[in-house]
Design an enzyme around this catalytic site. Structure first.
Site: not given
Ligand code: PLP
Length: 409
Positions: A130, A211, A246
């Site tokens: 990312w 993460d 999320k």
């Protein structure tokens, strides 16, 4: 003061969102931003979140400052959710946490913390990763090295390449791993691979940094963090970031966790806590509380936690359905092409096996917007959009080697 900024260019992700906003086509499709959308295309607010907010509001709570370490009730709840009730590192009180404004800030703070402690600090990141994640380390002054992870042309994990590259890690190097639903590829490790990775980490003396941004989006709430849990048992120390954006659908509320799991023989855990407090205070002073308070309310109220788990199960089911549909539409529009990876990968994202030029071609011809590496947000897609993407992919494959493609080469 700002006169030198006239040539300032956005980073590639921001630039894409500008192009998307400027595209006046009625048919444009945004598969870029990382949010979950329901069947009607809305980004829903979970009922558990709404009810938690009502409960908090009814209690007429104060709004004075918290510590830079944020909402510690949230920290305890999320530590348990991610590591599991009875994890040895929790029993041994080896986890020191701050509640942060989302995992983004937690990543930045972790990079700052490590860089201030380790001279010439190095972080190893997957290829691809990312894009924003790189900035957090780069701006903190860390050197970035990449390890092989995913072969986009064949849509497969390159685990042997990964282990080979990670053999070069040095003691105190940081190894960034995505706990589940890897961003951008959706490609996760099996439990056996997590075991082998743990051995490599121990052999090299590197420090894993896991993460977790999509817990519950892949296989299940506990299943998605099984790799992290075993790693935390095997290695002496670990850095952990968790996003509630999320999993609770509270993106803009900015709630996340940064934890340092100290080694069993750590001399002074209190010093780590003080250092963590100073680091986050110097970066952003304090985190907002609302999102963290909502998550704590849910996880400390059995009825709300049950409701949240049911809702998250529904999200995961929707994502799995969309993955199945995307595989079917891509395979039927591209006879002979094996799109099974869409079903075996996890979470919001997968990458189309196309080049950057081909991605631009899709953007210009079909008004379909993806993030770099042709990252597609499967969790934001409707059935109709999946068919359009399949059509665009078939077009790209049929045009390979033709003038249309050469114009982009
Ligand atoms: C892997 C990963 N980590 C962290 C984040 C940041 O999440 P947050 O919204 O909590 O800052 C994201 C968001 O997209 C992500 O994909």
């Amino acid at each position: 003061m700002f006169r030198n900024l006239c040539d300032y260019t956005n980073d590639p992700i921001e630039a894409l969102f500008v192009r998307l906003a400027e595209d006046s086509s009625q048919d444009k499709i945004d598969l870029g931003i990382g949010v979950f959308r329901d069947d009607s295309g809305k980004v829903p607010v979970m009922q558990a979140v709404r009810r938690a907010e009502q409960q908090l509001f009814a209690r007429d709570l104060p709004k004075s400052y918290l510590s830079p370490l944020g909402n510690q009730d949230y920290c305890r709840d999320v530590e348990r959710l991610v590591l599991g009730e009875d994890h040895p590192v929790l029993r041994e009180q080896r986890v020191i946490s701050a509640q942060t404004p989302g995992a983004g800030s937690a990543l930045r703070a972790a990079a700052e913390l490590v860089h201030s402690l380790v001279e010439n600090s190095v972080v190893w990141v997957s290829e691809p990763v990312w894009g924003h994640q790189l900035e957090f380390f780069d701006k903190a002054g860390m050197a970035i090295r990449t390890y092989r992870y995913y072969d986009q042309s064949s849509s497969t994990l390159d685990f042997d390449g990964m282990l080979d590259d990670l053999g070069l890690m040095m003691p105190d190097d940081l190894l960034l791993l995505h706990g589940c639903c890897h961003n951008p590829t959706g490609q996760d490790l099996t439990i056996e691979q997590w075991h082998k990775l743990a051995d490599k980490i121990i052999e090299t003396g590197a420090v894993p940094f896991v993460d977790v941004a999509y817990q519950g989006f892949g296989e299940g709430i506990d299943e998605d963090v099984a790799g992290l849990r075993l790693l935390a048992e095997k290695v002496p120390q670990l850095l952990l970031t968790v996003s509630s954006s999320k999993s609770f659908g509270i993106y803009r509320e900015r709630a996340g966790l940064l934890s340092v799991i100290v080694s069993p023989d750590a001399v002074d855990a209190e010093s780590v806590r003080r250092k963590l407090r100073d680091t986050v205070r110097q970066l952003y002073f304090m985190a907002p509380d609302h999102g963290a308070a909502v998550v704590h309310e849910i996880l400390s109220t059995p009825e709300l936690e049950k409701l949240w788990r049911q809702e998250l199960d529904g999200v995961r089911q929707h994502v799995a359905d969309m993955r199945r549909l995307l595989r079917q539409t891509i395979e039927s529009a591209n006879p002979g092409f094996d799109a099974s990876f869409f079903e075996t990968q996890h979470g919001m994202f997968s990458c189309l096996p196309i080049s950057a030029d081909e991605q631009l071609l899709i953007e210009q011809h079909f008004h379909i917007y993806m993030l770099p590496n042709a990252r597609v947000n499967v969790a934001a897609m409707s059935g109709n959009q999946s068919a359009r993407l399949a059509e665009a992919f078939a077009f790209i494959r049929s045009e390979r080697g033709t003038e249309v493609q050469q114009a982009f080469a």
